[in-house]
Design a protein around this motif. Structure first.
Motif, PDB file in Angstrom:
ATOM      1  N   CYS A   1     -16.387  35.131 -11.763  1.00 23.45           N
ATOM      2  CA  CYS A   1     -16.934  33.651 -12.257  1.00 23.45           C
ATOM      3  C   CYS A   1     -17.178  32.744 -11.209  1.00 23.45           C
ATOM      4  O   CYS A   1     -17.443  31.764 -10.981  1.00 23.45           O
ATOM      5  N   LEU A   2     -16.064  33.118  -9.783  1.00 27.91           N
ATOM      6  CA  LEU A   2     -16.521  32.322  -8.612  1.00 27.91           C
ATOM      7  C   LEU A   2     -17.201  32.566  -7.824  1.00 27.91           C
ATOM      8  O   LEU A   2     -18.109  31.856  -7.190  1.00 27.91           O
ATOM      9  N   SER A   3     -17.351  34.014  -7.416  1.00 31.02           N
ATOM     10  CA  SER A   3     -18.250  34.435  -6.369  1.00 31.02           C
ATOM     11  C   SER A   3     -19.640  34.574  -6.696  1.00 31.02           C
ATOM     12  O   SER A   3     -20.404  34.203  -5.868  1.00 31.02           O
ATOM     13  N   LEU A   4     -19.896  34.884  -7.991  1.00 32.20           N
ATOM     14  CA  LEU A   4     -21.373  34.923  -8.452  1.00 32.20           C
ATOM     15  C   LEU A   4     -22.019  33.713  -8.141  1.00 32.20           C
ATOM     16  O   LEU A   4     -23.133  33.591  -7.535  1.00 32.20           O
TER      17      LEU A   4
ATOM     18  N   LEU B   1      -9.667  37.565  -3.521  1.00 31.83           N
ATOM     19  CA  LEU B   1     -10.692  38.736  -3.572  1.00 31.83           C
ATOM     20  C   LEU B   1     -12.056  38.018  -3.485  1.00 31.83           C
ATOM     21  O   LEU B   1     -13.128  38.605  -3.091  1.00 31.83           O
ATOM     22  N   THR B   2     -12.162  36.684  -4.033  1.00 31.72           N
ATOM     23  CA  THR B   2     -13.401  35.969  -4.101  1.00 31.72           C
ATOM     24  C   THR B   2     -13.916  35.835  -2.649  1.00 31.72           C
ATOM     25  O   THR B   2     -15.065  35.995  -2.385  1.00 31.72           O
ATOM     26  N   LEU B   3     -12.970  35.293  -1.776  1.00 30.11           N
ATOM     27  CA  LEU B   3     -13.229  34.837  -0.651  1.00 30.11           C
ATOM     28  C   LEU B   3     -13.971  36.297   0.286  1.00 30.11           C
ATOM     29  O   LEU B   3     -14.830  36.413   1.032  1.00 30.11           O
ATOM     30  N   MET B   4     -13.095  37.635  -0.018  1.00 31.47           N
ATOM     31  CA  MET B   4     -13.748  38.804   0.227  1.00 31.47           C
ATOM     32  C   MET B   4     -15.135  39.181  -0.243  1.00 31.47           C
ATOM     33  O   MET B   4     -15.887  40.012   0.416  1.00 31.47           O
ATOM     34  N   THR B   5     -15.488  38.862  -1.487  1.00 32.51           N
ATOM     35  CA  THR B   5     -16.646  39.295  -2.141  1.00 32.51           C
ATOM     36  C   THR B   5     -17.644  38.409  -1.865  1.00 32.51           C
ATOM     37  O   THR B   5     -19.136  39.128  -1.488  1.00 32.51           O
ATOM     38  N   LEU B   6     -17.288  37.002  -1.340  1.00 32.33           N
ATOM     39  CA  LEU B   6     -18.520  36.308  -1.168  1.00 32.33           C
ATOM     40  C   LEU B   6     -19.471  36.577   0.053  1.00 32.33           C
ATOM     41  O   LEU B   6     -20.890  36.592  -0.269  1.00 32.33           O
TER      42      LEU B   6
END
Lengths: 448, 265
Positions: free
Chosen positions: A238-241, A305-310
């Motif tokens: 929900c955050l990274s996409l 994990l969002t920070l990592m995936t961005l």
């Protein structure tokens, strides 16, 4: 052709039927290169097969569990002296009492079936049953007080060592040297198995139950870890996409090409290469210590994990946007579409397969990530299921890779089996995510 | 360059649609177009010819501000559409491009159905209110582009599945569907075979009834066949501009003559 004597044909050099030295050398080089390629592919396949064999051989056992069928007499004298059937009063009865009832039930079964084993002690009989079983029986009686006074059939977990015996991990030889299990117990297990009291069945509890303590490997399950991982993936998706796609579109289509955008680009690439544990430290400092979010919570794990995936999503989305032919943008602009219309109506749908692939690769990475979660307290022993979202995002939970890490550190060999089983579950989730990625890509690509 | 004004473009009495005066186009430091004065008449086909790299496409793209999308590109001078400067600060290029449509060198249909390709323009500009009206616009546009008979049974098949010539006619239909006032065509036939080229040329001739058409072409025969007025560009300069007959039969500039007879280019 400056040669004036063009009529004079040069002598024929070599025939077609025999190879000249140069062709032979070229063919040999090509054959060698193909061989190297085959060897490389072979080594890769071999590594994969070995990995699968080792994980499956040690982990598949976790999906089977040994249980005992016992008819337990729930005596009123032991469980509810006052006869009030009031759960509050009955809660004073501890699992020790229930354990005794189970022990009696097993002893009675042995007697009824006429099993005779020399030197079988009371402790031997008691330790056939998992320490977790008494708690399960107690939970059920507290939920249904009217069962008291009756003889109720129960299915209870067998001890981890007995389970190991049925799976071949424990043998008569090893039992001689093991203080936790005696050869007599193994003989008893054989006898009980022969008449169907002791049996092996599919282990649903492994997927649904929460983790259990060091002494009860047979009761340990992945329920909390799977929920925790699922919650984190929801947060990450929900955050990274939206963030990643919005960033990529702005940088790729709207941002002026100048030093600042160059700087941002370099930093995004660098961010993708930052070791994951660094994100854990960042999460600890900012989300927990500064923002005051709870420890061990999926929301914090998801944010880290969002920070990592961005960066992964941004880089793959930009590549996908770049790959859309400029003629499509021109076509849209040429009939008077605004820049935003040309992007959202034409460029983005064409880039969608690439964006989805990048997103799922990023999510898969995040799902398997352990190091940053250790730092934000996801390594804690959690037995309570988190609530349903959104409140559940703030409840303590575990995560699949962290559960693997946790179990590999425990002494009991039964946990090695559990850890490998957890790895299989993790791999199944990753495979499912990749399958979804492929399906979505197919769906979008079918739109020409 | 004293012979540049040999044929004064303003002498002919006609309905001027676009008029460029002292137009300059720069790519960064590169001065790609110098001092171009051109009048494009309504309901006429104007051809831009010249050797590769002479700036004719650049100039064409500056007529509907497609050059805005190229970083470092600058346009100076005045280009008026119906007397309004299209490079005025208040002009929104999106609004301009709805009036000045464009067809590109390579057929570039959207990866959508034939119907959606043609309907896209009317949809985003809100030209139709009902599905029936939209259907009608799509049909008339496809008919105008001489494509209706070939695709009427497969309107919902992908536009990218058509042949090259059909795709280009689809692009023309798509441009026509927004009812522009001017249609710019950048070498529309360079990727087509002779039969498709002939069809597109016929089409251009028919479109002249409603639109003013500007066509960039490498083929002098094509310019001679379809256009009423021709401009010859060379090294970023407009060398000669006048009636097509006169340019091809009696060129005023030696460079025009050299190009037409195949000595430069």
């Amino acid at each position: 052709m400056t040669d004036a004597t063009a009529t004079q044909t040069p002598p024929r050099r070599g025939g077609l039927l025999e190879l000249d030295a140069r062709t032979r050398r070229r063919n040999a080089a090509e054959a060698r290169f193909r061989l190297y390629g085959l060897i490389a592919v072979g080594i890769g396949m071999l590594a994969l097969v070995l990995l699968l064999i080792s994980v499956l051989s040690s982990g598949l056992g976790a999906f089977q569990q040994t249980s005992l069928r016992l008819d337990v007499t729930l005596t009123e004298k032991a469980l509810d002296k006052t006869g009030s059937r009031d759960p509050e009063v009955m809660k004073k009865v501890t699992t020790i009492t229930y354990g005794k009832l189970l022990e009696q039930a097993l002893a009675k079964t042995i007697e009824d079936k006429g099993i005779v084993i020399d030197g079988l002690s009371k402790t031997d009989i008691k330790d056939m049953i998992s320490k977790d079983a008494a708690a399960r029986v107690r939970d059920r009686v507290l939920a249904h007080p009217d069962l008291i006074g009756e003889t109720v059939p129960f299915t209870v977990l067998a001890n981890g060592r007995i389970d190991g015996y049925l799976k071949g991990r424990v043998t008569m030889d090893s039992a001689q040297r093991d203080s936790n299990v005696s050869p007599n117990q193994l003989l008893l297990a054989d006898a009980l198995r022969a008449d169907g009291t002791l049996y092996k069945a599919f282990n649903w509890a492994f997927i649904t139950a929460p983790d259990a303590s060091e002494l009860r490997p047979e009761a340990a399950g992945l329920g909390v870890a799977i929920l925790g991982s699922a919650y984190m993936m929801i947060v990450v998706l929900c955050l990274s996409l939206p963030l990643g796609v919005a960033t990529s579109i702005y940088l790729e289509e709207f941002a002026p090409k100048n030093r600042i955008t160059d700087l941002i680009e370099v930093n995004i690439s660098n961010l993708a290469a930052v070791p994951s544990i660094v994100f854990g430290i960042l999460g600890l400092a900012i989300f927990i210590n500064f923002a005051g979010l709870p420890q061990s919570a999926p929301i914090v794990g998801g944010l880290v994990l969002t920070l990592m995936t961005l960066p992964t999503i941004i880089i793959s989305t930009r590549a996908a946007l770049k790959a859309v032919p400029p003629s499509i943008r021109d076509a849209a602009l040429g009939i008077g579409a605004s820049k935003m219309q040309s992007i959202f109506h034409h460029v983005l749908p064409l880039a969608m397969p690439g964006i989805l692939t990048g997103t799922i690769i990023g999510l898969a990475q995040a799902l398997g990530e352990t190091a940053p979660l250790l730092l934000i307290g996801m390594v804690a022993f959690v037995r309570e299921y988190p609530d349903a979202p959104p409140e559940g995002f703030f409840d303590p939970a575990s995560a699949l890779p962290v559960q693997v890490y946790n179990w590999t550190q425990r002494a009991d060999p039964a946990f090695v089996e559990r850890a490998s089983g957890a790895i299989i579950v993790l791999l199944v989730f990753l495979l499912a995510m990749n399958a979804v990625a492929i399906l979505l890509r197919r769906r979008f690509e079918r739109r020409w | 360059m004293n012979d540049m004004t040999r044929v004064d473009p303003r002498t002919e009495v006609a309905d001027v649609k676009i008029s460029a005066r002292k137009a300059q186009v720069y790519y960064g430091d590169n001065h790609a177009i110098r001092d171009v004065d051109v009048d494009i008449n309504a309901r006429m086909v104007t051809a831009f010819i010249g050797p590769s790299g002479c700036g004719k496409s650049t100039f064409l793209r500056s007529l509907n501000r497609m050059n805005d999308t190229i970083p470092g590109c600058r346009v100076e001078g005045t280009i008026l559409l119906d007397g309004e400067n299209i490079y005025d600060r208040r002009v929104d290029p999106v609004q301009l491009r709805a009036k000045v449509g464009m067809v590109f060198q390579k057929p570039n249909p959207f990866p959508k159905s034939i119907y959606d390709n043609v309907a896209y323009g009317p949809r985003i500009h809100g030209l139709t209110r009902t599905k029936a009206e939209l259907d009608e616009v799509v049909e008339t546009s496809l008919r105008r582009a001489a494509l209706w008979a070939e695709v009427k049974d497969r309107l919902h098949a992908p536009g990218t599945g058509l042949s090259g010539g059909q795709q280009q006619r689809l692009c023309i239909a798509r441009a026509v569907a927004t009812s522009p006032e001017v249609l710019l065509m950048d070498e529309p036939c360079s990727a087509l075979d002779p039969i498709a080229t002939a069809q597109v040329e016929e089409l251009i001739d028919e479109l002249r009834a409603q639109f003013s058409v500007v066509i960039v072409t490498h083929s002098m025969q094509q310019a001679a066949r379809v256009s009423q007025r021709t401009a010859f560009f060379h090294l970023g300069n407009l060398v000669e501009f006048g009636a097509t007959d006169q340019i091809f039969t009696n060129p005023g500039d030696p460079r025009t003559e050299s190009y037409i007879t195949g000595r430069i280019g």
